[in-house]
Enzyme design. Structure first.
Site, PDB file in Angstrom:
ATOM      1  N   TYR A  68       0.796  -1.223   0.000  1.00  0.00           N
ATOM      2  CA  TYR A  68       0.000   0.000   0.000  1.00  0.00           C
ATOM      3  C   TYR A  68       0.833   1.278   0.000  1.00  0.00           C
ATOM      4  O   TYR A  68       0.275   2.382  -0.085  1.00  0.00           O
ATOM      5  CB  TYR A  68      -0.909   0.032   1.238  1.00  0.00           C
ATOM      6  CG  TYR A  68      -1.873  -1.116   1.338  1.00  0.00           C
ATOM      7  CD1 TYR A  68      -3.024  -1.158   0.552  1.00  0.00           C
ATOM      8  CD2 TYR A  68      -1.651  -2.168   2.228  1.00  0.00           C
ATOM      9  CE1 TYR A  68      -3.926  -2.213   0.645  1.00  0.00           C
ATOM     10  CE2 TYR A  68      -2.542  -3.230   2.333  1.00  0.00           C
ATOM     11  CZ  TYR A  68      -3.679  -3.238   1.536  1.00  0.00           C
ATOM     12  OH  TYR A  68      -4.554  -4.286   1.624  1.00  0.00           O
ATOM     13  N   ASP A  93      -5.634  11.885   3.200  1.00  0.00           N
ATOM     14  CA  ASP A  93      -6.017  12.147   1.819  1.00  0.00           C
ATOM     15  C   ASP A  93      -7.481  12.575   1.776  1.00  0.00           C
ATOM     16  O   ASP A  93      -8.291  12.128   2.587  1.00  0.00           O
ATOM     17  CB  ASP A  93      -5.799  10.894   0.962  1.00  0.00           C
ATOM     18  CG  ASP A  93      -6.541   9.668   1.505  1.00  0.00           C
ATOM     19  OD1 ASP A  93      -6.251   9.270   2.651  1.00  0.00           O
ATOM     20  OD2 ASP A  93      -7.416   9.139   0.801  1.00  0.00           O
ATOM     21  N   ASN A 140      -9.187   2.132   8.178  1.00  0.00           N
ATOM     22  CA  ASN A 140     -10.521   2.344   8.737  1.00  0.00           C
ATOM     23  C   ASN A 140     -10.589   2.230  10.256  1.00  0.00           C
ATOM     24  O   ASN A 140     -11.600   2.599  10.858  1.00  0.00           O
ATOM     25  CB  ASN A 140     -11.519   1.355   8.118  1.00  0.00           C
ATOM     26  CG  ASN A 140     -11.790   1.650   6.657  1.00  0.00           C
ATOM     27  OD1 ASN A 140     -11.376   2.683   6.131  1.00  0.00           O
ATOM     28  ND2 ASN A 140     -12.480   0.743   5.993  1.00  0.00           N
TER      29      ASN A 140
END
Length: 202
Positions: free
Chosen positions: A14, A95, A70
C-alpha cells in the site's frame, strides 16, 4: 506533547497508494526534522522528535497506525490516552477526495464525509481533532472511489505530490505558532496547486 497521526495502510503493498498520503507526509517530516527511528508503539509505527518554532520547541510524536486505515482512531486514541492529551493536541494528516489534487485545507469540527478512517478518529478522539486535508482528487463516480484511493499515484502526479510533501514539512512550525490559516496559505504558496473541481481529472 502533540501527536501528528497519518492515515494509511501498513505494508509495502500500500506504500504508494493515494490512501497513504498521510503516512508519506509523516515520513517526510521525520526525515526533514531529524526525528528518532520508527518504533512499534500504540499499535503504530511511532517516531519522536522536537520541532523548533517561533514560540519555542514543541515535542511531537509521529504515529502511523498499523490497524489499517478504517481503524486508525484506535491507535491514535490509545496514544492520546497514554499521554493524557486532549483532542486539540492531535493533528491528523489524511487524503481527501473532495479537494483537487495538491490542495490543502485545515479543518476542525464537522463530520467525516464518508471517510471511514476519519470516522474512526472522531469516534476514538473527538470532532475537535485538527485535520489536515490533502487533496487527491475524485475519480468521478462513487463506485470508483475505493479502487482509486487504493491505487498508486500516477507518474504524472509525482511532481505535485513531492511538492506537497516538501511544503507540508517546511511550513510545519507555523501549525504550532497559533495560526492554522497561515500554515495552510504557506503550504499553498510553496506548492501551488490550481483550484478546480476535484472530479476534473486533467
Amino acid at each position: 506533547m502533540h501527536i501528528l497521526a497519518g492515515q494509511g495502510n501498513p505494508g509495502a503493498k500500500y506504500a504508494g497508494n493515494r490512501h497513504n498520503l498521510g503516512f508519506m507526509v509523516l515520513d517526510r517530516i521525520a526525515a526533514d526534522h531529524g526525528f528518532g527511528p520508527w518504533k512499534s508503539r500504540f499499535q503504530s509505527e511511532a517516531s519522536e522528535g522536537t520541532l523548533q518554532t517561533a514560540n519555542g520547541p514543541v515535542k511531537l510524536l509521529l504515529l502511523k497506525p498499523q490497524t489499517y486505515y478504517n481503524e486508525s482512531g484506535r491507535a491514535a486514541g490509545e496514544a492520546a490516552r497514554f499521554y493524557k492529551l486532549s483532542p486539540e493536541d492531535v493533528t491528523v494528516f489524511h487524503d481527501e477526495i473532495d479537494l483537487a489534487p495538491g490542495r490543502l485545507r485545515v479543518k476542525r469540527g464537522g463530520g467525516h464525509s464518508g471517510n471511514n478512517g476519519i470516522r474512526s478518529m472522531l469516534a476514538h478522539l473527538s470532532p475537535e481533532v485538527r485535520r489536515i486535508r490533502l487533496g487527491v482528487g475524485h475519480p468521478g463516480d462513487k463506485s470508483l472511489v475505493m479502487p482509486y484511493v487504493l491505487a498508486d499515484f500516477a507518474k504524472a502526479e509525482k511532481d505535485w505530490v513531492e511538492a506537497l510533501l516538501d511544503a507540508c514539512s517546511r511550513a510545519l512550525p507555523l501549525l504550532f505558532e497559533g495560526n492554522e490559516d497561515r500554515y495552510q496559505s504557506e503550504v499553498m504558496r510553496l506548492a501551488p496547486a490550481p483550484k478546480r473541481d476535484p472530479k476534473q481529472t486533467s
